[in-house]
Design a protein around this motif. Structure first.
Motif, PDB file in Angstrom:
ATOM      1  N   ALA A 163       0.851  -1.189   0.000  1.00 45.43           N
ATOM      2  CA  ALA A 163       0.000   0.000   0.000  1.00 45.43           C
ATOM      3  C   ALA A 163       0.888   1.241   0.000  1.00 45.43           C
ATOM      4  O   ALA A 163       1.153   1.846   1.031  1.00 45.43           O
ATOM      5  N   ALA A 165       2.358   5.087  -1.285  1.00 41.76           N
ATOM      6  CA  ALA A 165       1.924   6.436  -1.645  1.00 41.76           C
ATOM      7  C   ALA A 165       3.168   7.322  -1.723  1.00 41.76           C
ATOM      8  O   ALA A 165       4.176   7.033  -1.075  1.00 41.76           O
ATOM      9  N   ASP A 169       1.946  12.620   0.166  1.00 39.11           N
ATOM     10  CA  ASP A 169       0.703  12.219   0.833  1.00 39.11           C
ATOM     11  C   ASP A 169       0.918  12.060   2.335  1.00 39.11           C
ATOM     12  O   ASP A 169       0.112  12.534   3.157  1.00 39.11           O
ATOM     13  N   GLY A 191      -1.522   4.197   4.313  1.00 40.55           N
ATOM     14  CA  GLY A 191      -1.093   3.580   3.065  1.00 40.55           C
ATOM     15  C   GLY A 191      -1.964   4.058   1.928  1.00 40.55           C
ATOM     16  O   GLY A 191      -3.076   4.541   2.141  1.00 40.55           O
ATOM     17  N   GLY A 192      -1.449   3.915   0.714  1.00 36.25           N
ATOM     18  CA  GLY A 192      -2.187   4.356  -0.460  1.00 36.25           C
ATOM     19  C   GLY A 192      -2.689   3.198  -1.284  1.00 36.25           C
ATOM     20  O   GLY A 192      -3.086   2.163  -0.751  1.00 36.25           O
ATOM     21  N   GLU A 193      -2.651   3.373  -2.611  1.00 43.45           N
ATOM     22  CA  GLU A 193      -3.126   2.340  -3.519  1.00 43.45           C
ATOM     23  C   GLU A 193      -2.273   1.077  -3.380  1.00 43.45           C
ATOM     24  O   GLU A 193      -1.049   1.141  -3.334  1.00 43.45           O
ATOM     25  N   SER A 194      -2.929  -0.068  -3.309  1.00 42.98           N
ATOM     26  CA  SER A 194      -2.235  -1.339  -3.120  1.00 42.98           C
ATOM     27  C   SER A 194      -1.805  -1.913  -4.465  1.00 42.98           C
ATOM     28  O   SER A 194      -2.581  -1.948  -5.421  1.00 42.98           O
ATOM     29  N   ARG A 255      -6.362   2.215   2.790  1.00 43.48           N
ATOM     30  CA  ARG A 255      -6.042   3.628   2.553  1.00 43.48           C
ATOM     31  C   ARG A 255      -6.961   4.571   3.337  1.00 43.48           C
ATOM     32  O   ARG A 255      -6.853   5.798   3.223  1.00 43.48           O
ATOM     33  N   LEU A 258      -5.281   7.338   5.695  1.00 43.69           N
ATOM     34  CA  LEU A 258      -4.552   8.351   4.925  1.00 43.69           C
ATOM     35  C   LEU A 258      -5.519   9.299   4.236  1.00 43.69           C
ATOM     36  O   LEU A 258      -5.373  10.523   4.311  1.00 43.69           O
ATOM     37  N   GLU A 259      -6.516   8.749   3.586  1.00 43.29           N
ATOM     38  CA  GLU A 259      -7.451   9.594   2.844  1.00 43.29           C
ATOM     39  C   GLU A 259      -8.304  10.453   3.771  1.00 43.29           C
ATOM     40  O   GLU A 259      -8.632  11.600   3.432  1.00 43.29           O
ATOM     41  N   ALA A 266      -5.923   9.063  -2.032  1.00 44.16           N
ATOM     42  CA  ALA A 266      -4.473   8.892  -2.082  1.00 44.16           C
ATOM     43  C   ALA A 266      -4.016   8.953  -3.536  1.00 44.16           C
ATOM     44  O   ALA A 266      -4.757   8.593  -4.450  1.00 44.16           O
TER      45      ALA A 266
END
Length: 278
Positions: A163, A165, A169, A191-194, A255, A258-259, A266
């Motif tokens: 995950a 980013a 971010d 975490g961002g996009e996996s 995510r 984070l978002e 993200a």
């Protein structure tokens, strides 16, 4: 209000300061600490040349601070003592809130890299200082896109999802906590996009128009490869162990946190790759 940012001369520290400024925090209320303060002289903030090894200098720098963004040190193997100095200094200075950048799933993972982070989380808990834990997953910048185009992508993560980013971010998330209220005592898994490393290679290939593949290696062979390109063996072993842990889900976090902190989606993997190609 005074906000002190440690490790301010590194990539994440600078981005965090830029995010604080963008959120309307006056430059006069931000203090950046680091070893090479000339790197952030253009930001217009107060800078102080301070090392994590100097508890007295840290205490002096923290005195009068309402909040401290405590960016973890980069010297693996030395961080427990260095981080002890930071926590001790913050306590002596009576800091109102410490925001610490930790590692994903630090309290449950067996990833070697997380051990010093978990020790620091416990130091903060034992200190009695109000604090927030930001467990940052991988930076997409950890993967060098131009290098991958030239040599391919190698690792030992198998099909483990990561995950990731961009640093910006995570910097925005830290700034949001620093300017916000009600975060003390919270632990955020960020975490961002996996993606898998094979998916990362495919995205790099798609955007660059050049064939890029991911080669998965046994952990010991990946260590040998890293050592062969000049990475110190101790560091190579930690990096390979991180991939080993990633293969078991250690770097795959939602995510959601984070978002919620940054107030937007993200950064997509495609955008992160595009930024490096630019």
């Amino acid at each position: 209000m005074t906000i002190v940012v440690t490790g301010a001369t590194g990539h994440l520290g600078r981005l965090a300061i830029e995010s604080l400024l963008a959120k309307g925090v006056p430059a006069s209320e931000i203090v950046g600490l680091g070893r090479q303060v000339d790197k952030i002289a253009d930001l217009g903030i107060t800078t102080k040349q301070v090392s994590y090894d100097d508890v007295d200098a840290l205490t002096a720098a923290f005195t009068g601070a309402d909040k401290v963004l405590f960016i973890s040190g980069s010297e693996v193997g030395q961080r427990i003592q260095q981080h002890t100095n930071v926590v001790e200094a913050a306590k002596k200075a009576g800091v109102g809130l410490v925001v610490y950048t930790s590692a994903p799933k630090a309290d449950t993972t067996d990833m070697q890299l997380a051990a010093e982070h978990l020790a620091t989380e416990r130091l903060l808990a034992d200190s009695g200082l109000p604090h927030v834990i930001l467990r940052n997953s991988w930076y997409t910048e950890n993967y060098n896109v131009p290098q991958a185009i030239e040599h391919g992508l190698f690792g030992a993560a198998r099909d483990g999802r990561i995950a990731g980013a961009p640093r910006v971010d995570y910097a925005e998330a830290a700034a949001a906590v620093l300017v916000g209220e009600g975060h003390a005592g919270k632990v955020y898994e960020l975490g961002g996009e996996s993606f898998t490393l094979a998916e990362l290679a495919a995205e790099i290939s798609r955007q660059s128009g050049k064939p890029v593949t991911y080669t998965d290696l046994p952990e010991d062979k990946y260590v040998d490869l890293l050592v062969g390109v000049g990475v110190p063996r101790a560091v190579a072993e930690v990096l390979a162990d991180s991939d080993r842990a990633a293969s078991r889900g250690a770097l795959d976090v939602p995510r959601t946190d984070l978002e919620a902190l940054i107030g937007r989606p993200a950064t997509p993997l495609a955008d992160a790759v595009r930024a490096q190609l630019a």
